[in-house]
Design an enzyme around this catalytic site. Sequence first.
Site, PDB file in Angstrom:
ATOM      1  N   ASN A  57      74.727  31.460 -53.749  1.00 48.33           N
ATOM      2  CA  ASN A  57      73.713  32.191 -54.522  1.00 48.33           C
ATOM      3  C   ASN A  57      73.445  31.512 -55.860  1.00 48.33           C
ATOM      4  O   ASN A  57      73.580  32.086 -56.923  1.00 48.33           O
ATOM      5  CB  ASN A  57      74.097  33.665 -54.712  1.00 48.33           C
ATOM      6  N   ASP A  91      75.885  36.218 -49.806  1.00 49.73           N
ATOM      7  CA  ASP A  91      76.682  36.973 -50.784  1.00 49.73           C
ATOM      8  C   ASP A  91      75.990  37.126 -52.125  1.00 49.73           C
ATOM      9  O   ASP A  91      75.321  36.224 -52.615  1.00 49.73           O
ATOM     10  CB  ASP A  91      78.035  36.314 -51.020  1.00 49.73           C
ATOM     11  N   ASP A 112      86.622  35.841 -55.248  1.00 47.50           N
ATOM     12  CA  ASP A 112      85.277  36.215 -55.690  1.00 47.50           C
ATOM     13  C   ASP A 112      85.102  35.854 -57.172  1.00 47.50           C
ATOM     14  O   ASP A 112      84.546  36.622 -57.953  1.00 47.50           O
ATOM     15  CB  ASP A 112      84.996  37.708 -55.450  1.00 47.50           C
TER      16      ASP A 112
END
Lengths: 435, 310
Positions: A96, A154, A309
């Site tokens: 992303n 994501d 993450d």
Amino acid sequence: MARLLLKGGRLLDPRLGLDQEADLLITGSVIARIEPDLEPEPGTRVLDCRGRVVAPGFIDLHVHLRDPGFEWKEDIASGTRAAARGGFTAVVAVPNTRPVIDNAQMVAYVLEKARREAVVKVLPMGAVTKGQEGKELAELGEMAAAGAVAFSDDGNPVENAELMRLALLYARQFGRPVMDHCEDRTLSRGGAMHPGPWCTRMGLPPFDPLAEEVHVARDILLAEATGGHVHIMHVSSARSVDLIRWAKARGVPVTAEATPHHFTLTDEDLYRAGYDTNYKMSPPLRSARDREAIIAGLADGTIDAIATDHAPHHRDDKEVEFALAANGVTGLETAVSLTLDRLVRPGYLSLERAILALSTRPAEILGIRPPTLQVGAEADITVLDLERRVTVRPEEMASKSRNTPFLGWELVGAPVATIVSGRLVMEEGRIVAGQ
Amino acid sequence: MSLRRKDLLGLEDLSREEIDQILDTAERMRGIVDGPVKKLPTLRGKAVVTLFFEPSTRTRNSFELAAKYLGADTVSVAAQVSSVQKGETLLDTARNLEAMGIDAVVIRHSQSGAPHLLARALSASVINAGDGIHEHPTQALLDLFTIRQHKGRLEGLKVVIVGDIWHSRVARSNIYGLSKYGAEIWVTGPATLLPPEIEALGVRATDRLEEALEGADVVNVLRIQLERQAGGYFPSLREYSRFWGITREKLALCREDVLVLHPGPMNRGVEITSDVAESDRSVILDQVRNGVAVRMAVLYLLLGGGIAVG
């Protein structure tokens, strides 16, 4: 050829059933010898590993390197240095970015920049849909051929169920998993906090765990129907863990990861921290019961992997009203210590299981050869000191961003060396590799 | 006499003693509001800014009059809703005001926690005039003051809060305040507007209005906002009014000497009928007058404190 001798460490590779004290000699990029007592030849660099654990290199499945497009938050150079400090020999770069990594040229950009600037391996992930817009499939085959190890939108879920079904079917041809950020946005409604007594007190918009659970259930059914491998990212809720356990028992090709913040913190911690935006991420910190279920899921293997993450943000994106603040926390430089201090030390997770969750399983999920402590294998190695006391200090971090709720925390257990393809890139918390 | 704190962010972290101190001070302030000369020198030389990111007439005017009655200078900033995408950040706006020498910021903001952000960054006092769906401490203080004024106590009273509990900062602050006095607090409204695990705050919750109203000493009627209909929480104002609106008939379930409160502005005929709002059980205009006194007390205790009043 450069030689590096790891002297006197406890070699621990649970996949092989290996747990023994021995010396390990690396020649060039390869493990050349493993023997009880090796004399270093002249010119051999010796790393004293007595009292330390020598493990196969750790792989983080979920890292936002922010490159290209958001280099003021992180880039491939800084992000991989943070990874090396944190004991990771490889990171999966989430797509992303701006532009989105949704074609082979963008995959090539990441690999080329990594070749020049990274200190650990960078494994590119491609978008599932063009522009991550959830409308049309991206060129998954082209990206796989260029080196993409997995696909994910994501940041966004793949909302359209039929598109997800097709993505699983299509990605399966190339042997790559589809990794989903599970969030039914009609249920999360732009929420910022786990609903419950603490959210009710703080008056923050609720982010219902049902948003995740409904989506996880859907993905499991789609994976079962297609035979495509779905990987559930950042599992946050107890019922998601139950669903994944149920699916695995049925033989559905599903894998899952959980983050250190979700196995360490709860909604009550956010409440205690006031409206500190370093406690804001998606999915949000959940209840104590959810946290316990995630730990149980990691312990019994329902949750395969620990992934950070890692989501660096500039302080300008965080020093705002809570619900308006960017989602995400950094994680690369704290994950291994949190795993050792919060899971292994109290006995929730064996050290063996922790190493599987940080190294072997992530590789298997990606379908790449797992790092291993075997003669002839590529030398991707993480060395741990289980007794090392560390304080999380912002000034010591290699990441460009400092958005972590763990600032000032004291933890026991830390990575003390990171070796990538035979090259020592981190020693005692310092980056020792050049460009 | 002063509060040992820089800011008033909510009632949750206020002690009962601190609330007593505010209410007692407000008693004396009420005397000034009722008196012929509404001007004290107590806060002369102090500057108070009202920084409102949401429309409000009553609360802002109430704060400004309170500050003026105490001799402070006031300035009013009606800002556009802060956005991280466009324009100045909330912190920058506040830092600019502080650079101009203000002593207190009275802030209303659509985001829960916005005053807390300011309180950490500014050395000026920050007073929360309503943050998102979190707290509205001065509204709850004036509610407590009004109940105490009419009932002589707060302990043991059955207080029912009716309406959109989920999105109500008035409800939360009232719950925090009343629970410190051992009131029996009930919240009621459509099940879709009752927050999860609200009982953890020490209240009884029910979606059956009649059960809640039975024998009530106080009914605090919340304003229902039309946008909740679009959010799917209830189908229409008409239906809301039928099942949740406070009418004379429903009021008959309460004690005869029940008090009816409403934080305003009222939607007549929706959450409350005009005959209830104007009945002898209604203390809605008392609330407004008391609001000025309570805000004078808060400003005095945070900013002045040195000079005796009344």
